[in-house]
Design an enzyme around this catalytic site. Structure first.
Site, PDB file in Angstrom:
ATOM      1  CB  CYS A  34       2.976   0.997  -2.032  1.00  0.00           C
ATOM      2  SG  CYS A  34       3.000   0.065  -0.279  1.00  0.00           S
ATOM      3  CB  CYS A 103       3.122  -6.026   0.741  1.00  0.00           C
ATOM      4  SG  CYS A 103       2.854  -5.266  -0.872  1.00  0.00           S
TER       5      CYS A 103
HETATM    6 FE1  FES Z   1       1.584  -1.156  -0.338  1.00  0.00          FE
HETATM    7 FE2  FES Z   1       1.336  -3.764  -0.518  1.00  0.00          FE
HETATM    8  S1  FES Z   1       0.910  -2.312  -2.282  1.00  0.00           S
HETATM    9  S2  FES Z   1       1.666  -2.591   1.188  1.00  0.00           S
END
Ligand code: FES
Length: 143
Positions: A34, A103
Site C-alpha cells: 500500500c 498492515c
Molecule cells: Fe497500508 Fe494498512 S493499508 S498499512
C-alpha cells in the site's frame, strides 16, 4: 469490513504514538502493498526496551497493530521483542480482516528494524538471520 472491538479501541486511542528525540534505535519500514510507512523508536537500558514510540502514515489496522505491538514489547527484553510476530499481535487484537493482515506486518518489521539499528549503533554483534526478511508478500522500501 468488520473490525474487532479491540482494533477499534486501539485505532481510536492508540498507545505510544509520537516521536523520540533521544531514541537508542530507530526503524523505518514501508509496506510494498500500500506504500504506507511506519517509524518506530526504542529506548534501551540493560537489554530491556524501556520505552517505545511509533509514527505511521498507515491505515487503521496499521495503527491498531502498532499500538498493540508497542504495548507488548514495552518493558520487555530485546530477545523477547524479537520474537514478537505479527500473528501474535493480530491475535491479541482478536483478529483482523484478511485483506488487512499485510498492515500488521509493518509493526513487527519496524520493531525489528529499530532493534537492528540499536545493535548497529552500539556495535553489538548479532545473528543477521534474525533480521532476514520473509520471502512472503511484502518487501522493504529502502531510502
Ligand atoms: Fe497500508 Fe494498512 S493499508 S498499512
Amino acid at each position: 469490513m468488520e473490525y474487532s472491538e479491540k482494533v477499534m479501541e486501539h485505532f481510536t486511542h492508540p498507545h505510544n504514538v509520537g516521536k523520540m528525540d533521544d531514541a537508542d534505535g530507530v526503524g523505518e519500514v514501508g509496506n510494498a502493498k500500500c506504500g504506507d510507512i511506519m517509524k518506530m523508536y526504542i529506548k534501551v537500558r540493560d537489554g530491556v526496551i524501556t520505552d517505545v514510540k511509533f509514527n505511521t502514515y498507515g491505515c487503521a489496522s496499521a495503527i491498531a497493530t502498532s499500538s498493540m505491538a508497542t504495548d507488548m514489547i514495552k518493558g520487555k527484553p530485546i530477545s523477547e521483542a524479537l520474537k514478537l510476530t505479527n500473528q501474535a499481535v493480530v491475535e491479541a487484537l482478536d483478529g483482523l480482516p484478511a485483506v488487512k493482515i499485510h498492515c500488521s506486518v509493518l509493526a513487527e518489521e519496524a520493531i525489528k528494524a529499530a532493534i537492528k539499528d540499536y545493535y548497529d549503533k552500539n556495535g553489538i554483534a548479532y545473528d543477521a538471520a534474525q533480521f532476514r526478511e520473509d520471502t512472503c508478500h511484502y518487501e522493504h522500501h529502502h531510502g
